[in-house]
Design an enzyme around this catalytic site. Structure first.
Site, PDB file in Angstrom:
ATOM      1  N   LEU A 288       0.955  -1.385  -0.039  1.00  0.00           N
ATOM      2  CA  LEU A 288      -0.133  -0.189   0.272  1.00  0.00           C
ATOM      3  C   LEU A 288       0.659   1.416  -0.140  1.00  0.00           C
ATOM      4  O   LEU A 288       0.189   2.572  -0.500  1.00  0.00           O
ATOM      5  CB  LEU A 288      -1.193  -0.116   1.369  1.00  0.00           C
ATOM      6  CG  LEU A 288      -1.628  -1.427   0.952  1.00  0.00           C
ATOM      7  CD1 LEU A 288      -2.427  -1.705   2.996  1.00  0.00           C
ATOM      8  CD2 LEU A 288      -3.079  -0.672   0.038  1.00  0.00           C
ATOM      9  N   GLY A 289       2.327   0.723   0.405  1.00  0.00           N
ATOM     10  CA  GLY A 289       3.309   2.099   0.327  1.00  0.00           C
ATOM     11  C   GLY A 289       4.432   1.966   1.428  1.00  0.00           C
ATOM     12  O   GLY A 289       4.323   0.663   1.696  1.00  0.00           O
TER      13      GLY A 289
ATOM     14  N   GLY B 221       8.112   3.733   3.404  1.00  0.00           N
ATOM     15  CA  GLY B 221       9.243   5.112   3.255  1.00  0.00           C
ATOM     16  C   GLY B 221      10.238   3.791   4.487  1.00  0.00           C
ATOM     17  O   GLY B 221      10.646   2.811   3.908  1.00  0.00           O
ATOM     18  N   GLY B 222      10.788   4.798   4.628  1.00  0.00           N
ATOM     19  CA  GLY B 222      12.374   4.676   4.980  1.00  0.00           C
ATOM     20  C   GLY B 222      12.045   3.681   6.460  1.00  0.00           C
ATOM     21  O   GLY B 222      13.464   2.861   6.476  1.00  0.00           O
TER      22      GLY B 222
ATOM     23  N   GLY C  37       9.614   1.310   7.120  1.00  0.00           N
ATOM     24  CA  GLY C  37       9.345  -0.184   7.069  1.00  0.00           C
ATOM     25  C   GLY C  37       8.181   0.206   6.014  1.00  0.00           C
ATOM     26  O   GLY C  37       7.834   1.004   4.677  1.00  0.00           O
ATOM     27  N   THR C  38       7.389  -0.742   4.958  1.00  0.00           N
ATOM     28  CA  THR C  38       6.823  -1.422   4.141  1.00  0.00           C
ATOM     29  C   THR C  38       4.911  -1.885   4.657  1.00  0.00           C
ATOM     30  O   THR C  38       5.285  -2.210   5.173  1.00  0.00           O
ATOM     31  CB  THR C  38       6.746  -2.364   3.404  1.00  0.00           C
ATOM     32  OG1 THR C  38       8.011  -2.496   2.965  1.00  0.00           O
ATOM     33  CG2 THR C  38       5.937  -2.083   2.226  1.00  0.00           C
ATOM     34  N   VAL C  39       3.829  -0.786   4.133  1.00  0.00           N
ATOM     35  CA  VAL C  39       2.468  -1.174   4.758  1.00  0.00           C
ATOM     36  C   VAL C  39       1.894  -2.354   3.578  1.00  0.00           C
ATOM     37  O   VAL C  39       2.492  -1.653   2.040  1.00  0.00           O
ATOM     38  CB  VAL C  39       1.648  -0.389   4.761  1.00  0.00           C
ATOM     39  CG1 VAL C  39       0.423  -0.294   5.538  1.00  0.00           C
ATOM     40  CG2 VAL C  39       2.548   0.711   6.126  1.00  0.00           C
TER      41      VAL C  39
ATOM     42  N   LYS D  17       1.814  -3.811   9.058  1.00  0.00           N
ATOM     43  CA  LYS D  17       2.944  -2.371   9.200  1.00  0.00           C
ATOM     44  C   LYS D  17       4.266  -3.541   9.037  1.00  0.00           C
ATOM     45  O   LYS D  17       4.339  -3.767  10.208  1.00  0.00           O
ATOM     46  CB  LYS D  17       3.120  -1.337   9.809  1.00  0.00           C
ATOM     47  CG  LYS D  17       4.220  -0.026   9.334  1.00  0.00           C
ATOM     48  CD  LYS D  17       3.557   0.703  10.499  1.00  0.00           C
ATOM     49  CE  LYS D  17       4.359   2.095  10.198  1.00  0.00           C
ATOM     50  NZ  LYS D  17       4.637   3.413  11.346  1.00  0.00           N
TER      51      LYS D  17
ATOM     52  N   ASP E 107       2.256  14.022  17.680  1.00  0.00           N
ATOM     53  CA  ASP E 107       2.741  14.573  15.709  1.00  0.00           C
ATOM     54  C   ASP E 107       1.782  14.505  15.303  1.00  0.00           C
ATOM     55  O   ASP E 107       1.590  13.755  14.252  1.00  0.00           O
ATOM     56  CB  ASP E 107       3.125  13.168  15.648  1.00  0.00           C
ATOM     57  CG  ASP E 107       4.623  13.092  14.502  1.00  0.00           C
ATOM     58  OD1 ASP E 107       4.671  14.858  13.962  1.00  0.00           O
ATOM     59  OD2 ASP E 107       5.012  12.229  13.958  1.00  0.00           O
TER      60      ASP E 107
END
Ligand SMILES: *[C@@H]1O[C@H](CO)[C@@H](O)[C@H](O)[C@H]1NC(C)=O
Ligand SMILES: *[C@@H]1O[C@H](CO)[C@@H](O)[C@H](O)[C@H]1NC(C)=O
Ligand SMILES: *[C@@H]1O[C@H](CO)[C@@H](O)[C@H](O)[C@H]1NC(C)=O
Ligand SMILES: *[C@@H]1O[C@H](CO)[C@@H](O)[C@H](O)[C@H]1NC(C)=O
Ligand SMILES: *[C@@H]1O[C@H](CO)[C@@H](O)[C@H](O)[C@H]1NC(C)=O
Ligand SMILES: *[C@@H]1O[C@H](CO)[C@@H](O)[C@H](O)[C@H]1NC(C)=O
Length: 627
Positions: free
Chosen positions: A397-398, A400-401, A403-405, A419, A512
């Site tokens: 799904l997406g 970044g640095g 990990g991956t979802v 995740k 955040d």
């Protein structure tokens, strides 16, 4: 496992520690044959002339001298020898030729540092009715042969042939010494005594017709265990090319130099180990030298530090009981160590839990540690693999640095987002445990639901529509989210933050809050996510002091300045988010022409009643009636 460790330990004090025999990362064995330096299979791993080739097309692999040399059976550094597979030559029975003068090639002529060992080989000939002479050069076969033999052939089988009592003594078999200096080939002249053998009576039945010759390791050949008849027939089948039968011959080798004195002056001097000495080669090989470990040492003198003191090793037998004792002690030590490590690990896990327990006022992890919740929340790795078709790329799904979802479907048909963390750095583990601890507490329709976790992977409710950030900051002239939806989302986020701050059993500060942490579902309902940085604040406390954490542009300046975290920090970030919803400008990047941040510029324009300068066109258009 215990038995294995025990037997290993038993062997340890008795056997020598495995000494290094090859250079660095060089291949040191091939098909069960050790490859000690100066030998080696690849560039940089061997001395010039000592290349060997490991042929892996055979099962098991076979080792060859150079690439075209004989098969290597054993390499001895101490003796400066190589045992190779001997070649058996065959001469057809009498009849066609009166005599054959043949060149016998023992080694391809390009194999420089090797020679047939004079001390350890013999020339053995098996057969009947011929005379054989061997000489270094063809012209000298009849004048100065180094060996000559003519086996006799009584009609009756000699006694002891089949029972290991007879040696190769001239009856059906004869042997001759081999001179020093045969580096490649020699010549033989085999002349049949009865030229008309075809007409003569056939050779006696106990010996096969024709003649077979081999240069063979003396010690092996004269070994009494095998009967002479068996060895004679082994020569016969070997000459016919039976591959499995191995007859050994011994080659000497030496390092190339005129003498030790000359070699020691050169940069490529081979005796590099401490406690080693150079010895003029006494072998039949061309002038050269070999290296020896000094008395009291053994190992590989051609490697730095190769010669070692064998007294460091315990002699078997004498020290057997001592070995057993030491073995038992070591076993107990190892078992104790394993136990201790397990205890330590368990304690560390407990400590980590206690740490968070303390940090979050105990209330959060107390529940996680609670068996029922833990069992419900902890997914097995296999379950997650099944849910994501083994983390199929098509399911991504997406990411970044961090990990991956992946999108996954659980056994109960729940669609989830999984995740998968990439790193195992302490900070991430901390954040992970923190998030699990916090989210397991929360049940709010505008907060993303955590179904569970598995080691480093987290399983969330699947939110199909991406982040608010992505919806808001669409490129170019594209229309963004309708103002109505933005307003509703703002309410929803406010509602969930209020819940986090006051309704949960302890006050949770998200820490955040920003548009990229607000997910939207299929009906564009907001779901607050990413609680990695969140902190619990006990009800009786109004703030805690923490390291500064958050996103530039959204961070509360007061918190930034004092490092005191309160629920107001979230309210500030929420306010920034409202400005972002109104202006469609990115708070972490925006800079006014005067260099002011989005918040400063916005409040300035608000005070000057010039808000229209910065509002999103779409907001002005859609919100006109209400404003
Ligand atoms: C080394 O030489 C000795 C004496 O000739 C012999 O008995 C021994 O088998 C040799 N070792 C190897 C590995 O060739
Ligand atoms: C007989 O001798 C000739 C030439 O000397 C050689 O070519 C041939 O191979 C020999 N025959 C046998 C059976 O050894
Ligand atoms: C081979 O040996 C036979 C018998 O000793 C001899 O007559 C013949 O000349 C030899 N041939 C050569 C080429 O030396
Ligand atoms: C060999 O046989 C031939 C005829 O087959 C004969 O002429 C010759 O004399 C015989 N030579 C010997 C040495 O027996
Ligand atoms: C090695 O020996 C050969 C002759 O056997 C000689 O031509 C060559 O120069 C030697 N190489 C070195 C490096 O001494
Ligand atoms: C090695 O041989 C050289 C001459 O070839 C000689 O001078 C030297 O003494 C010999 N060294 C040993 C250790 O035998």
């Amino acid at each position: 496992m215990g038995v294995f460790v025990f037997s290993l330990l038993l062997m340890m004090p008795l056997a020598a520690p495995p000494a290094k025999i090859a250079l660095g990362n060089c291949e040191s064995t091939c098909g069960g044959v050790d490859i000690p330096y100066p030998f080696g299979t690849s560039y940089g791993c061997h001395r010039r002339g000592f290349r060997v080739t490991c042929d892996r097309t055979h099962r098991p692999p076979k080792l060859f001298l150079q690439s075209n040399g004989p098969e290597v059976l054993e390499i001895s550094v101490r003796n400066a020898t190589v045992r190779v597979r001997a070649v058996v030559w065959s001469f057809a029975a009498a009849g066609s030729n009166a005599s054959d003068v043949v060149k016998v090639t023992v080694l391809p002529s390009n194999l420089r540092p090797y020679a047939l060992s004079a001390a350890r080989n013999a020339l053995v000939v098996v057969g009947c009715g011929f005379q054989l002479q061997a000489a270094a050069r063809p012209t000298t076969t009849t004048r100065t042969p180094f060996g000559s033999c003519a086996p006799s052939c009584p009609a009756a089988e000699p006694s002891g042939l089949r029972h290991g009592r007879r040696e190769c003594d001239g009856v059906g078999c004869c042997q001759a010494p081999i001179p020093a200096g045969i580096t490649s080939s020699f010549h033989v002249n085999l002349s049949w005594l009865d030229r008309n053998a075809t007409a003569a009576p056939p050779p006696p039945s106990w010996v096969a017709p024709g003649a077979r010759m081999v240069t063979v390791e003396k010690e092996w050949w004269s070994h009494r265990r095998n009967a002479l008849a068996a060895k004679m027939s082994l020569l016969l089948s070997s000459a016919r090319g039976a591959d499995g039968l191995v007859i050994p011959a011994v080659l000497d080798w030496a390092l190339n130099a005129s003498s030790c004195a000359a070699a020691a002056k050169r940069s490529d001097f081979g005796c590099v180990s401490k406690n080693s000495e150079c010895v003029n080669s006494t072998s039949s090989a061309a002038a050269g030298y070999v290296c020896r470990c000094n008395d009291g040492y053994d190992g590989n003198p051609y490697l730095p530090g190769g010669c070692q003191d064998p007294r460091m090793r315990l002699a078997p037998g004498v020290f057997l009981s001592m070995g057993v004792g030491i073995g038992m002690c070591l076993l107990l030590l190892v078992l104790a160590a394993i136990y201790a490590i397990k205890r330590l690990r368990a304690r560390k896990v407990k400590k980590v839990r206690e740490y968070f327990f303390k940090q979050n006022r105990g209330l959060l992890l107390q529940q996680l540690v609670d068996k029922d919740i833990a069992e419900r929340m902890i997914f097995k790795r296999e379950e997650l693999e099944k849910a994501t078709a083994k983390f199929d790329e098509a399911r991504i799904l997406g990411g970044g640095g961090h990990g991956t979802v992946y999108k996954g479907i659980l056994l109960n048909q729940h669609v989830v987002a999984i995740k998968k963390s990439k790193f195992v750095i302490q900070k991430e583990i901390d954040e992970f445990i923190n998030e699990v601890a916090i989210l397991s507490q929360i049940n709010h329709r505008n907060v993303v639901k955590l179904f569970g976790c598995c080691l480093r992977d987290r399983v969330y409710e699947f939110i199909p529509n991406g982040t608010l950030y992505a919806h808001l900051h669409v490129g170019g002239s594209q229309r963004s989210l309708p103002w109505k939806d933005r307003l509703r989302i703002a309410f929803e986020v406010a509602d969930s933050l209020a819940y986090l701050h006051s309704a949960a059993s302890i006050s949770i500060v998200h820490r955040d809050t920003k548009t990229s942490n607000i997910l939207l579902d299929d009906r564009l309902t907001a779901k607050v996510s990413d609680f990695g940085a969140s902190r619990g604040i006990a009800v009786d406390q109004s703030s805690v002091t923490t390291g500064i954490q958050g996103t530039h542009g959204y961070m509360d300046p007061e918190y930034c300045y004092t490092a005191r975290l309160t629920d107001k920090s979230d309210v500030y970030s929420y306010g920034v988010m409202l400005v972002e919803l109104l202006t469609r400008k990115k708070p972490s990047m925006y800079m006014s022409p005067e260099g002011a941040s989005l918040v400063v510029h916005f409040t300035m324009l608000l005070n000057q009643d010039k808000l229209y300068d910065i509002l999103d066109e779409q907001v002005i258009e859609e919100g006109e009636d209400e404003v």
